[in-house]
Design a protein around this motif. Sequence first.
Motif, PDB file in Angstrom:
ATOM      1  N   TYR A  29       0.808  -1.220   0.000  1.00  0.00           N
ATOM      2  CA  TYR A  29       0.000   0.000   0.000  1.00  0.00           C
ATOM      3  C   TYR A  29       0.841   1.270   0.000  1.00  0.00           C
ATOM      4  CZ  TYR A  29      -4.407  -2.351   0.083  1.00  0.00           C
ATOM      5  OH  TYR A  29      -5.488  -3.093  -0.288  1.00  0.00           O
ATOM      6  N   VAL A  30       1.971   1.247   0.658  1.00  0.00           N
ATOM      7  CA  VAL A  30       2.821   2.435   0.714  1.00  0.00           C
ATOM      8  C   VAL A  30       3.434   2.719  -0.661  1.00  0.00           C
ATOM      9  CG1 VAL A  30       4.973   3.358   1.673  1.00  0.00           C
ATOM     10  CG2 VAL A  30       3.294   2.275   3.171  1.00  0.00           C
ATOM     11  N   VAL A  31       3.922   1.686  -1.322  1.00  0.00           N
ATOM     12  CA  VAL A  31       4.543   1.849  -2.628  1.00  0.00           C
ATOM     13  C   VAL A  31       3.497   2.271  -3.661  1.00  0.00           C
ATOM     14  CG1 VAL A  31       5.768   0.623  -4.466  1.00  0.00           C
ATOM     15  CG2 VAL A  31       6.417   0.275  -2.090  1.00  0.00           C
ATOM     16  N   ASP A  32       2.283   1.801  -3.514  1.00  0.00           N
ATOM     17  CA  ASP A  32       1.148   2.209  -4.349  1.00  0.00           C
ATOM     18  C   ASP A  32       1.289   1.809  -5.812  1.00  0.00           C
ATOM     19  OD1 ASP A  32      -1.417   3.274  -4.480  1.00  0.00           O
ATOM     20  OD2 ASP A  32      -0.684   5.260  -5.068  1.00  0.00           O
ATOM     21  N   ASN A  33       2.061   0.752  -6.104  1.00  0.00           N
ATOM     22  CA  ASN A  33       2.155   0.218  -7.462  1.00  0.00           C
ATOM     23  C   ASN A  33       1.216  -0.949  -7.680  1.00  0.00           C
ATOM     24  OD1 ASN A  33       4.130   2.019  -8.203  1.00  0.00           O
ATOM     25  ND2 ASN A  33       5.822   0.607  -7.841  1.00  0.00           N
ATOM     26  N   ALA A  34       0.800  -1.593  -6.609  1.00  0.00           N
ATOM     27  CA  ALA A  34       0.008  -2.813  -6.702  1.00  0.00           C
ATOM     28  C   ALA A  34      -1.480  -2.493  -6.785  1.00  0.00           C
ATOM     29  CB  ALA A  34       0.286  -3.700  -5.492  1.00  0.00           C
ATOM     30  N   ASP A  35      -2.182  -3.329  -7.524  1.00  0.00           N
ATOM     31  CA  ASP A  35      -3.636  -3.224  -7.608  1.00  0.00           C
ATOM     32  C   ASP A  35      -4.228  -3.578  -6.243  1.00  0.00           C
ATOM     33  OD1 ASP A  35      -6.338  -3.325  -8.318  1.00  0.00           O
ATOM     34  OD2 ASP A  35      -6.146  -5.297  -9.272  1.00  0.00           O
ATOM     35  N   PRO A  36      -4.993  -2.674  -5.630  1.00  0.00           N
ATOM     36  CA  PRO A  36      -5.554  -2.940  -4.296  1.00  0.00           C
ATOM     37  C   PRO A  36      -6.409  -4.208  -4.245  1.00  0.00           C
ATOM     38  CG  PRO A  36      -5.798  -0.629  -4.843  1.00  0.00           C
ATOM     39  CD  PRO A  36      -5.292  -1.311  -6.086  1.00  0.00           C
ATOM     40  N   ALA A  37      -7.129  -4.507  -5.316  1.00  0.00           N
ATOM     41  CA  ALA A  37      -7.951  -5.728  -5.331  1.00  0.00           C
ATOM     42  C   ALA A  37      -7.063  -6.971  -5.288  1.00  0.00           C
ATOM     43  CB  ALA A  37      -8.849  -5.751  -6.565  1.00  0.00           C
ATOM     44  N   LEU A  38      -5.922  -6.923  -5.969  1.00  0.00           N
ATOM     45  CA  LEU A  38      -4.995  -8.057  -5.938  1.00  0.00           C
ATOM     46  C   LEU A  38      -4.368  -8.194  -4.559  1.00  0.00           C
ATOM     47  CD1 LEU A  38      -3.531 -10.366  -7.324  1.00  0.00           C
ATOM     48  CD2 LEU A  38      -1.883  -8.689  -8.226  1.00  0.00           C
ATOM     49  N   VAL A  39      -4.014  -7.082  -3.943  1.00  0.00           N
ATOM     50  CA  VAL A  39      -3.459  -7.115  -2.587  1.00  0.00           C
ATOM     51  C   VAL A  39      -4.478  -7.730  -1.630  1.00  0.00           C
ATOM     52  CG1 VAL A  39      -2.588  -5.725  -0.656  1.00  0.00           C
ATOM     53  CG2 VAL A  39      -1.919  -5.162  -3.013  1.00  0.00           C
ATOM     54  N   ASP A  40      -5.729  -7.311  -1.734  1.00  0.00           N
ATOM     55  CA  ASP A  40      -6.783  -7.870  -0.877  1.00  0.00           C
ATOM     56  C   ASP A  40      -6.927  -9.375  -1.104  1.00  0.00           C
ATOM     57  OD1 ASP A  40      -7.319  -5.376   0.209  1.00  0.00           O
ATOM     58  OD2 ASP A  40      -9.096  -5.020  -1.030  1.00  0.00           O
ATOM     59  N   THR A  41      -6.911  -9.784  -2.364  1.00  0.00           N
ATOM     60  CA  THR A  41      -7.050 -11.206  -2.695  1.00  0.00           C
ATOM     61  C   THR A  41      -5.892 -12.022  -2.131  1.00  0.00           C
ATOM     62  OG1 THR A  41      -8.279 -10.663  -4.703  1.00  0.00           O
ATOM     63  CG2 THR A  41      -7.291 -12.866  -4.594  1.00  0.00           C
ATOM     64  N   LEU A  42      -4.689 -11.513  -2.295  1.00  0.00           N
ATOM     65  CA  LEU A  42      -3.521 -12.214  -1.751  1.00  0.00           C
ATOM     66  C   LEU A  42      -3.575 -12.273  -0.225  1.00  0.00           C
ATOM     67  CD1 LEU A  42      -0.715 -10.846  -4.101  1.00  0.00           C
ATOM     68  CD2 LEU A  42      -1.598 -13.195  -4.011  1.00  0.00           C
ATOM     69  N   ALA A  43      -4.018 -11.201   0.401  1.00  0.00           N
ATOM     70  CA  ALA A  43      -4.122 -11.186   1.865  1.00  0.00           C
ATOM     71  C   ALA A  43      -5.129 -12.223   2.352  1.00  0.00           C
ATOM     72  CB  ALA A  43      -4.499  -9.791   2.351  1.00  0.00           C
ATOM     73  N   ILE A  44      -6.263 -12.304   1.670  1.00  0.00           N
ATOM     74  CA  ILE A  44      -7.260 -13.329   2.032  1.00  0.00           C
ATOM     75  C   ILE A  44      -6.655 -14.720   1.837  1.00  0.00           C
ATOM     76  CG2 ILE A  44      -9.465 -14.364   1.340  1.00  0.00           C
ATOM     77  CD1 ILE A  44     -10.386 -11.447   0.682  1.00  0.00           C
ATOM     78  N   GLY A  45      -5.898 -14.885   0.762  1.00  0.00           N
ATOM     79  CA  GLY A  45      -5.233 -16.173   0.517  1.00  0.00           C
ATOM     80  C   GLY A  45      -4.256 -16.525   1.619  1.00  0.00           C
ATOM     81  N   TRP A  46      -3.530 -15.522   2.125  1.00  0.00           N
ATOM     82  CA  TRP A  46      -2.571 -15.783   3.201  1.00  0.00           C
ATOM     83  C   TRP A  46      -3.293 -16.228   4.472  1.00  0.00           C
ATOM     84  CZ3 TRP A  46      -1.186 -14.386   8.119  1.00  0.00           C
ATOM     85  CH2 TRP A  46       0.088 -14.781   8.537  1.00  0.00           C
ATOM     86  N   VAL A  47      -4.342 -15.518   4.836  1.00  0.00           N
ATOM     87  CA  VAL A  47      -5.099 -15.896   6.038  1.00  0.00           C
ATOM     88  C   VAL A  47      -5.679 -17.293   5.865  1.00  0.00           C
ATOM     89  CG1 VAL A  47      -7.145 -15.373   7.433  1.00  0.00           C
ATOM     90  CG2 VAL A  47      -5.573 -13.535   6.791  1.00  0.00           C
ATOM     91  N   THR A  48      -6.191 -17.582   4.685  1.00  0.00           N
ATOM     92  CA  THR A  48      -6.732 -18.922   4.417  1.00  0.00           C
ATOM     93  C   THR A  48      -5.643 -19.975   4.553  1.00  0.00           C
ATOM     94  OG1 THR A  48      -8.390 -17.984   2.924  1.00  0.00           O
ATOM     95  CG2 THR A  48      -7.937 -20.346   2.708  1.00  0.00           C
ATOM     96  N   SER A  49      -4.458 -19.680   4.031  1.00  0.00           N
ATOM     97  CA  SER A  49      -3.362 -20.648   4.138  1.00  0.00           C
ATOM     98  C   SER A  49      -2.990 -20.890   5.591  1.00  0.00           C
ATOM     99  CB  SER A  49      -2.139 -20.194   3.332  1.00  0.00           C
ATOM    100  OG  SER A  49      -1.420 -19.165   3.986  1.00  0.00           O
ATOM    101  N   ARG A  50      -3.047 -19.853   6.418  1.00  0.00           N
ATOM    102  CA  ARG A  50      -2.716 -20.020   7.829  1.00  0.00           C
ATOM    103  C   ARG A  50      -3.778 -20.832   8.572  1.00  0.00           C
ATOM    104  NH1 ARG A  50       2.203 -20.105   9.062  1.00  0.00           N
ATOM    105  NH2 ARG A  50       1.552 -19.862  11.219  1.00  0.00           N
ATOM    106  N   LEU A  51      -5.045 -20.624   8.208  1.00  0.00           N
ATOM    107  CA  LEU A  51      -6.103 -21.429   8.837  1.00  0.00           C
ATOM    108  C   LEU A  51      -5.967 -22.897   8.441  1.00  0.00           C
ATOM    109  CD1 LEU A  51      -9.110 -18.967   8.482  1.00  0.00           C
ATOM    110  CD2 LEU A  51      -7.951 -19.653  10.610  1.00  0.00           C
ATOM    111  N   LEU A  52      -5.643 -23.146   7.171  1.00  0.00           N
ATOM    112  CA  LEU A  52      -5.404 -24.526   6.739  1.00  0.00           C
ATOM    113  C   LEU A  52      -4.171 -25.096   7.437  1.00  0.00           C
ATOM    114  CD1 LEU A  52      -6.184 -24.231   2.927  1.00  0.00           C
ATOM    115  CD2 LEU A  52      -7.511 -25.483   4.656  1.00  0.00           C
TER     116      LEU A  52
END
Length: 128
Positions: free
Chosen positions: A73-96
């Motif tokens: 978010y600070v660098v502001d080069n990444a698509d926010p929707a992709l960042v959100d998707t990856l973050a959800i994926g990380w939390v999901t991976s941790r729950l698994l």
Amino acid sequence: MTIAFWCVLIALCLPYLGAWTAKFGGRGFGLQENHDARSFLAGLEGFRKRAHYFQLNSFEATPAFAVAVIVAYVVDNADPALVDTLAIGWVTSRLLYFIFYLADLAILRSLVWFVGMAIVIALFVISA
């Protein structure tokens, strides 16, 4: 606040899911054990011991994820929707990871750990 930042908050709470499971997933933890909880946790067996190990691993893995989200978010080069998707994926991976750790499914646990680390790397890469 973005979905990814909410995922960071969830990530910060996940180690306590492991601690709670380790301490209260069976008999034996009470006020007396709370005076020396680390010794109590060191003596656990089975899924409760693995829940404690999940707690320790979560305290190790979460800072990298939190930093990766903040950098994205600070660098502001990444698509926010992709960042959100990856973050959800990380939390999901941790729950698994938690589920596979409790079930003593070591290969699956290791696979989802690698997925989580790949997500952290991806968050940095998409920020470049």
